[in-house]
Enzyme design. Structure first.
Site, mmCIF file in Angstrom:
data_model
loop_
_atom_site.group_PDB
_atom_site.id
_atom_site.type_symbol
_atom_site.label_atom_id
_atom_site.label_comp_id
_atom_site.label_asym_id
_atom_site.label_seq_id
_atom_site.Cartn_x
_atom_site.Cartn_y
_atom_site.Cartn_z
ATOM 1 C CD GLU A 138 -1.902 2.253 1.425
ATOM 2 O OE1 GLU A 138 -1.513 3.271 0.435
ATOM 3 O OE2 GLU A 138 -1.464 2.549 3.219
ATOM 4 C CB CYS A 157 -1.599 7.090 2.001
ATOM 5 S SG CYS A 157 -2.786 6.147 3.592
#
Ligand code: NAG
Ligand code: NAG
Length: 597
Positions: free
Chosen positions: A309, A344
């Site tokens: 990720e 993020c």
């Protein structure tokens, strides 16, 4: 009693009594079977709260705050909001990593046999502790990362209790063996998929959410029956110790081995020992692209599967017909400035249609100008945006802004690093508004991870989607507007792993699978997919009526095969019987089979 003689004769007392009793019965059954209240009560436990959380604590202000100190291998921990020293952490060595994994491996043998009820009890215990200690947890996260307490409440606590609650309510269903269809030839089979614990898994997580990023992977791993080694970032080593003792104490207070959770703090050189360790069965990596290449290459040595990720360049597409621009602007502000942009799935690009473009600029401009940066623990009432984890990227950020302005963008607010008069050793960047940004500019393509609001004009819905799709990344996205068919188009065509409509990052707040495509990584954590991805997916095919109907090899196919031609005809018969498109072919296949078998 005036109305006693008006009481109707035929009151159905018996029916009412039966009704009340059955409600009581249903509630009791619900309590015991559905809520499992009898044996899943959370346990209360205590973990010493670090003295640094006290209001009177004042650590030494470092002259040059840095996690590295020359002449020492220790990790120097300090608060990025004011440069105060928090303490030192001794990094692990490869030997220490071996020992941690060995302990986890031993503890997992027993843990893997625990029922879902027992695992759920640990989750409930953890949930209760977090709810009872929100203040301390948020303070520790703020001290170590420089964020504000509001950022910590939303980004550390809310998302963690959501993950726990989801796992408690839906985790068992996600991991329960599932029946799968069979086919005509195998109609006597019962097919099942099971999700079994993998053993010891690992997570290498980033510093931006020191509490949530530590807890998230361990909640999933423990619930699947695995043990976990969590390598936290050296930038947030100090808080990780406290968070780890919460998780370990939750296990111990429920009678399980605390060794199921192994926090790991080390310098990058030693991390390769973990990511290629033959006793690690899965790695969840949350971090940056350059490091991901190392992790994937290292994991490849032992063929460890990795869920990666990385960051994103998340677009928010604002359609012309948004109902309330002020309300949308509020969501955009949160999406951009949450955790000083170090998120993020933070909004990195606002892509706006022409009718509302200038209106949005004036709303955002006014509000961003009013944002106050600082240390939220020292000055809770006067801080909107916290510090950044370090000053290492400030030059790069300033260069990107200068480059964009050189190509026609307008920097309306901020644009530079900021020396805070009260916290000169803190790492601050001015909340920034940059408008008229176009796709070729570097700032429209590189992940900023900073409190910088980038506004890009689009001429149409198609153009907006083209811009949204034009970066290397594809993690999250959002779209704001009212036209249902335009919204549907955006959700269909935008290249992303997750999309929220008229909201920001809400897919995470409801535990949907999390992850991206393209340059944002691969694999998913969170939700049902996340739990299943860190399990051994075991396919089991057995006889529906064992002992009655089972597979027997036709004599023509039995080794050693005597007549090759006959054997071929039997096989062809089986194929046609099982898969013939028309009935004629199936009947023909059966005849071929019988004649030769
Ligand atoms: C955006 O990208 C997706 C996936 O590559 C593609 O299907 C779609 O047509 C693109 N849309 C536009 C308008 O560029
Ligand atoms: C809604 O969006 C669709 C697709 O973009 C467009 O064709 C249509 O004209 C829009 N409707 C309105 C009322 O703006």
């Amino acid at each position: 009693m005036a109305n006693s003689n008006q009481l109707p004769e035929n009151v159905p007392w018996l029916e009412i009594l039966i009704f009340i009793l059955s409600i009581g019965l249903v509630l009791t059954v619900f309590n015991y079977i559905v809520l499992n209240d009898s044996n899943e009560q959370p346990v209360t436990f205590d973990v010493p709260i670090p003295e640094q959380c006290g209001p009177q604590w004042k650590g030494e202000v470092l002259d040059r705050p840095s996690i590295k100190v020359s002449g020492s291998s220790a990790i120097q921990c300090y608060c990025p909001a004011n440069g105060r020293l928090l303490g030192f952490v001794n990094p692990s060595t490869p030997d220490g990593i071996d020992r941690a994994i060995a302990k986890a491996k031993k503890a997992q043998k027993k843990w893997s046999k625990m029922t879902f009820k027992q695992r759920r009890r640990v989750m409930k215990t953890l949930l209760k502790h977090i709810l009872d200690h929100q203040e301390a947890i948020a303070t520790v996260a703020c001290l170590d990362s420089g964020k504000t307490k509001i950022d910590a409440s939303l980004g550390e606590i809310l998302v963690t209790v959501e993950k726990l609650k989801w796992t408690i309510q839906h985790g068992e269903k996600a991991l329960k063996p599932e029946r799968r269809p069979t086919n005509f030839l195998m109609m006597y089979k019962y097919n099942e998929v099971r999700w079994e614990p993998l053993g010891v898994v690992a997570a290498c997580v980033s510093w931006n959410y020191p509490f949530h990023n530590f807890m998230g992977p361990l909640i999933s791993a423990l619930f699947t029956g695995s043990a976990i080694v969590v390598k936290a970032s050296e930038s947030t080593a100090w808080s990780t110790q406290y968070f780890a003792s919460i998780a370990r104490s939750a296990l111990a207070s429920c009678g399980h081995s605390p060794n199921l959770v192994q926090p790991l703090l080390c310098w990058p050189q030693a991390a390769g020992h973990l990511t290629s360790h033959p006793d690690i069965s899965h790695i969840t990596f949350i971090g940056s692209r350059p490091v991901a290449h190392h992790v994937a290459a290292s994991a490849a040595k032992s063929l460890i599967p990795v869920c990666i990720e990385l960051g994103g360049k998340d677009p928010a597409i604002i359609l012309d017909d948004v109902k309330n621009l002020h309300q949308v602007a509020s969501i955009l502000m949160r999406g951009t400035f949450q955790s000083a942009g170090q998120n993020c799935i933070g909004i990195e690009r606002i892509i706006c249609l022409p009718k509302i473009y200038s209106g949005l600029i004036s709303i955002l401009g006014k509000r961003i100008k009013e944002l106050r940066t600082g240390s939220s623990l020292d000055n809770p009432d006067n801080v909107d945006v916290g510090a950044m984890i370090s000053d290492a990227r400030f030059q790069q950020l300033e260069d990107l802004i200068t480059d964009a302005v050189g190509q026609g963008a307008r920097c309306l607010v901020g644009g530079k690093r900021y020396t805070h008069p009260k916290y000169p050793k803190g790492h601050y960047f001015q909340p920034t508004l940059l408008v008229d940004v176009t796709p070729p500019m570097r700032i429209a393509n590189e992940e900023l991870f900073a409190p910088i609001c980038v506004l890009m004009p689009a001429t149409s819905v198609t153009h907006a989607i083209e811009i949204a799709n034009s970066t290397l990344y594809a993690l999250g996205a959002s779209v704001f507007g009212t036209n249902a068919s335009a919204i549907q188009r955006v959700t269909n065509e935008v290249k992303a792993g997750m999309v929220s409509v008229n909201d920001f990052a809400v897919y995470y707040a409801v535990s949907l699978p999390f992850g991206g495509v393209k340059g944002s990584g691969y694999g998913r954590f969170g939700g049902e997919e996340g739990l299943r991805n860190i399990c051994n997916t075991k396919a089991v095919c057995r006889d529906r009526l064992p002992g009655w109907i089972g597979t027997s090899i036709p004599p023509a196919l039995d080794y050693p095969i005597t007549g090759a031609r006959r054997a071929w005809e039997v096989c062809r018969g089986v194929v046609e019987l099982g898969y013939g498109i028309r009935l004629r072919m199936r009947v023909g296949g059966l005849w071929r089979f019988i004649r030769n078998g």
